[in-house]
Design a protein around this motif. Structure first.
Motif, mmCIF file in Angstrom:
data_model
loop_
_atom_site.group_PDB
_atom_site.id
_atom_site.type_symbol
_atom_site.label_atom_id
_atom_site.label_comp_id
_atom_site.label_asym_id
_atom_site.label_seq_id
_atom_site.Cartn_x
_atom_site.Cartn_y
_atom_site.Cartn_z
ATOM 1 N N PHE A 244 17.324 -16.169 33.925
ATOM 2 C CA PHE A 244 18.367 -16.158 32.904
ATOM 3 C C PHE A 244 19.024 -17.521 32.720
ATOM 4 O O PHE A 244 19.409 -17.885 31.608
ATOM 5 C CB PHE A 244 19.414 -15.092 33.235
ATOM 6 N N LEU A 245 19.160 -18.283 33.801
ATOM 7 C CA LEU A 245 19.737 -19.618 33.672
ATOM 8 C C LEU A 245 18.840 -20.487 32.807
ATOM 9 O O LEU A 245 19.309 -21.193 31.902
ATOM 10 C CB LEU A 245 19.906 -20.247 35.058
ATOM 11 N N GLU A 246 17.525 -20.427 33.054
ATOM 12 C CA GLU A 246 16.578 -21.196 32.261
ATOM 13 C C GLU A 246 16.576 -20.729 30.805
ATOM 14 O O GLU A 246 16.461 -21.546 29.876
ATOM 15 C CB GLU A 246 15.171 -21.083 32.844
ATOM 16 N N ALA A 247 16.710 -19.417 30.611
ATOM 17 C CA ALA A 247 16.737 -18.882 29.246
ATOM 18 C C ALA A 247 17.949 -19.398 28.482
ATOM 19 O O ALA A 247 17.843 -19.799 27.310
ATOM 20 C CB ALA A 247 16.746 -17.353 29.283
ATOM 21 N N ARG A 248 19.107 -19.431 29.140
ATOM 22 C CA ARG A 248 20.323 -19.919 28.481
ATOM 23 C C ARG A 248 20.217 -21.413 28.181
ATOM 24 O O ARG A 248 20.657 -21.880 27.117
ATOM 25 C CB ARG A 248 21.527 -19.612 29.354
ATOM 26 N N GLU A 249 19.639 -22.171 29.098
ATOM 27 C CA GLU A 249 19.451 -23.599 28.857
ATOM 28 C C GLU A 249 18.497 -23.830 27.682
ATOM 29 O O GLU A 249 18.719 -24.723 26.863
ATOM 30 C CB GLU A 249 18.904 -24.273 30.121
ATOM 31 N N PHE A 250 17.447 -23.009 27.620
ATOM 32 C CA PHE A 250 16.502 -23.144 26.520
ATOM 33 C C PHE A 250 17.185 -22.838 25.194
ATOM 34 O O PHE A 250 16.990 -23.556 24.204
ATOM 35 C CB PHE A 250 15.308 -22.212 26.731
ATOM 36 N N ILE A 251 17.984 -21.775 25.151
ATOM 37 C CA ILE A 251 18.688 -21.415 23.912
ATOM 38 C C ILE A 251 19.608 -22.542 23.465
ATOM 39 O O ILE A 251 19.718 -22.841 22.268
ATOM 40 C CB ILE A 251 19.472 -20.105 24.114
ATOM 41 N N SER A 252 20.244 -23.207 24.427
ATOM 42 C CA SER A 252 21.181 -24.283 24.078
ATOM 43 C C SER A 252 20.473 -25.504 23.491
ATOM 44 O O SER A 252 21.098 -26.321 22.810
ATOM 45 C CB SER A 252 21.991 -24.709 25.315
ATOM 46 N N THR A 253 19.173 -25.641 23.756
ATOM 47 C CA THR A 253 18.427 -26.799 23.230
ATOM 48 C C THR A 253 17.617 -26.457 21.991
ATOM 49 O O THR A 253 16.896 -27.319 21.470
ATOM 50 C CB THR A 253 17.465 -27.336 24.312
ATOM 51 N N MET A 254 17.705 -25.220 21.498
ATOM 52 C CA MET A 254 16.939 -24.840 20.311
ATOM 53 C C MET A 254 17.395 -25.637 19.095
ATOM 54 O O MET A 254 18.591 -25.923 18.957
ATOM 55 C CB MET A 254 17.099 -23.333 20.033
ATOM 56 N N PRO A 255 16.453 -25.998 18.211
ATOM 57 C CA PRO A 255 16.830 -26.791 17.030
ATOM 58 C C PRO A 255 17.685 -26.029 16.034
ATOM 59 O O PRO A 255 18.392 -26.630 15.227
ATOM 60 C CB PRO A 255 15.472 -27.166 16.415
ATOM 61 N N THR A 256 17.618 -24.697 16.063
ATOM 62 C CA THR A 256 18.431 -23.862 15.170
ATOM 63 C C THR A 256 19.229 -22.862 15.999
ATOM 64 O O THR A 256 18.830 -22.527 17.126
ATOM 65 C CB THR A 256 17.545 -23.098 14.168
ATOM 66 N N PRO A 257 20.347 -22.378 15.474
ATOM 67 C CA PRO A 257 21.140 -21.401 16.230
ATOM 68 C C PRO A 257 20.330 -20.144 16.546
ATOM 69 O O PRO A 257 19.496 -19.714 15.746
ATOM 70 C CB PRO A 257 22.304 -21.074 15.281
#
Length: 474
Positions: A341-354
């Motif tokens: 889940f930590l990696e998933a949240r970090e990935f979401i924060s770096t996505m080019p779109t919301p």
């Protein structure tokens, strides 16, 4: 709306003397194949007041052949001095492509005014497609019923329209009507009908279409039909039959590979899907955005985290595909299913779109599965903040997460909020095909004509199961 760009003549030098008297319609597609040359020809025609419809039709087709210029082509169709029967089919296709519904209505009115509405079957076919693309199936059907001499493309347009608007049953009835009218289906009609079988879960009907295609000489030699068959068998549960069709295909394109990879992924056969993806790349077939979604989904379903992340990184580096929200959603689902889940949240924060509601919903489901309270709360809050209306399943997942952790006050709060908002559960349904007829069953519904016999059979089965269970204890 269209701009005035196409109607601003450019300051051009006079053409060479040996070409000053050429018929502009004779050279529009041969002498000036580039977009810049077409603009020059267009400007000259405006200056010299060319009126022949043949020239303007050829110019519109030439503009349309350039991927960056469909709006120029439609502009020509809308503003040419004179139109004929050859103008409208392309014009209606361009209106569909550019979502120009108001312009399509204007062109339809002009078609009627010219007296071509009863004779130009190709224009009417294009109109059937246009109205169905815009969701106006009633208008599409009215036009279809008024076509005096329907040809196979007329039937194909109506079948495809029903399928695109999630009415596979009507699409199949239309196909049967075509056969009753003595019209032999072509490749387009068979592909559209197979798609309707896939979306309606009508496997037996699809098998009949498979036989029909074979008899018609349009079997696996046709890439379109073979690909539609792969998709049908895979999505209706017969993935081995899909693989057999795929292996027997005479030719394959990227859609064929993508359909087979997606079918394997759907049925949990991720290693086979990934291996097939590697074979596709080795065969020199460049993956598309859909292919990448399918192979990433395969990795997600069986927890191949490293492999999935590697493929995601290769999308842009190796294949030049910009990651879209569906690809990012697959990665979030991949990490969430693995409990990262930590990696998933970090990935979401770096996505080019919301992140969309679907991505937060995926993370919420994974948190519910793993019992991660922090990730579940965050996903629930962000899901509500997207502005998209939460559905019953979202509240149920949150309530189940809290119940799993014995947080009963939170369970009550979620259920109260669900009632206050007025969320209604959408009744689930199942369907089964019997003798070519699709039967649909909804929870608690007894309206089926065989409901009494069905429930009697269910009671007998339950009694037999209970007897079997009780005998196992003795």
């Amino acid at each position: 709306m269209l701009t005035a760009e196409v109607w601003s003549p450019l300051p051009l030098p006079r053409p060479p003397a040996h070409r000053q008297h050429l018929d502009p319609s004779a050279t529009v597609t041969t002498s000036f194949p580039t977009l810049a040359h077409l603009r020059m020809r267009h400007a000259r025609a405006l200056r010299t007041h060319v009126h022949q419809p043949s020239f303007w039709n050829a110019l519109a087709r030439s503009y349309a052949s350039h991927g960056a210029a469909p709006h120029l082509a439609l502009g020509v169709c809308l503003h040419m001095p004179l139109r004929d029967a050859h103008t409208f089919p392309l014009a209606f296709k361009l209106c569909s492509l550019l979502s120009a519904f108001a312009e399509a209505l204007s062109l339809h009115a002009h078609l009627v005014k010219l007296g071509l509405a009863a004779t130009s079957v190709h224009s009417l076919n294009a109109l059937v497609t246009l109205y169905s693309n815009f969701g106006h199936l009633d208008l599409a059907r009215q036009l279809f019923d008024r076509i005096p001499r329907r040809i196979v493309s007329s039937w194909s347009a109506m079948i495809a329209g029903y399928d695109r608007n999630a009415q596979p049953r009507e699409a199949l009835f239309t196909f049967l009507g075509m056969l009753e009218a003595g019209v032999s289906p072509d490749e387009a009609a068979l592909v559209s009908t197979l798609a309707a079988c896939t979306h309606g879960g009508c496997l037996e009907f699809g098998k009949a279409i498979h036989a029909c295609a074979t008899v018609s000489g349009l079997g696996l030699e046709s890439v379109g039909i073979a690909t539609a068959l792969v998709d049908l068998y895979a999505k209706c549960g017969e993935v081995d039959s899909a693989r057999e069709v795929f292996e027997r295909m005479v030719q394959r394109n990227v859609l064929s590979w993508s359909a087979m990879i997606g079918g394997l992924a759907m049925h949990g056969r991720a290693p086979e899907a990934i291996k097939l993806f590697d074979e596709m790349v080795e065969a020199g077939v460049r993956p598309t955005s859909v292919t990448m979604t399918n192979v990433l989904s395969a990795c997600s379903h069986v927890g191949l985290v490293d492999q999935g992340l590697r493929l995601f990184n290769l999308m842009k580096e190796e294949y030049g595909i910009e990651p879209r929200v569906e690809h990012c959603g697959c990665v979030v689902d991949l990490l969430g299913r693995a409990g990262l889940f930590l990696e998933a949240r970090e990935f979401i924060s770096t996505m080019p779109t919301p992140a969309t509601a679907a991505i937060w919903r995926s993370l919420l489901g994974a948190a519910c599965t793993h019992g991660d309270l922090e990730a579940g709360r965050l996903a629930g809050e962000r899901l509500a903040a997207t502005g998209e209306e939460m559905v019953a399943g979202d509240y149920v997942m949150l309530a189940n997460l809290y119940a799993r952790l014995d947080l009963w006050e939170e369970v009550g709060r979620v259920r109260t909020e669900m009632n206050d908002v007025g969320v209604k559960r959408v009744a689930g349904f199942s369907s089964v095909e019997v003798d070519g007829e699709l039967h649909r069953f909804v929870m608690g519904d007894r309206s089926h004509r065989e409901a009494k016999r069905i429930h009697e059979a269910l009671h007998l089965l339950n009694a037999e199961l209970m007897d079997e269970e009780s005998s196992s204890f003795h």
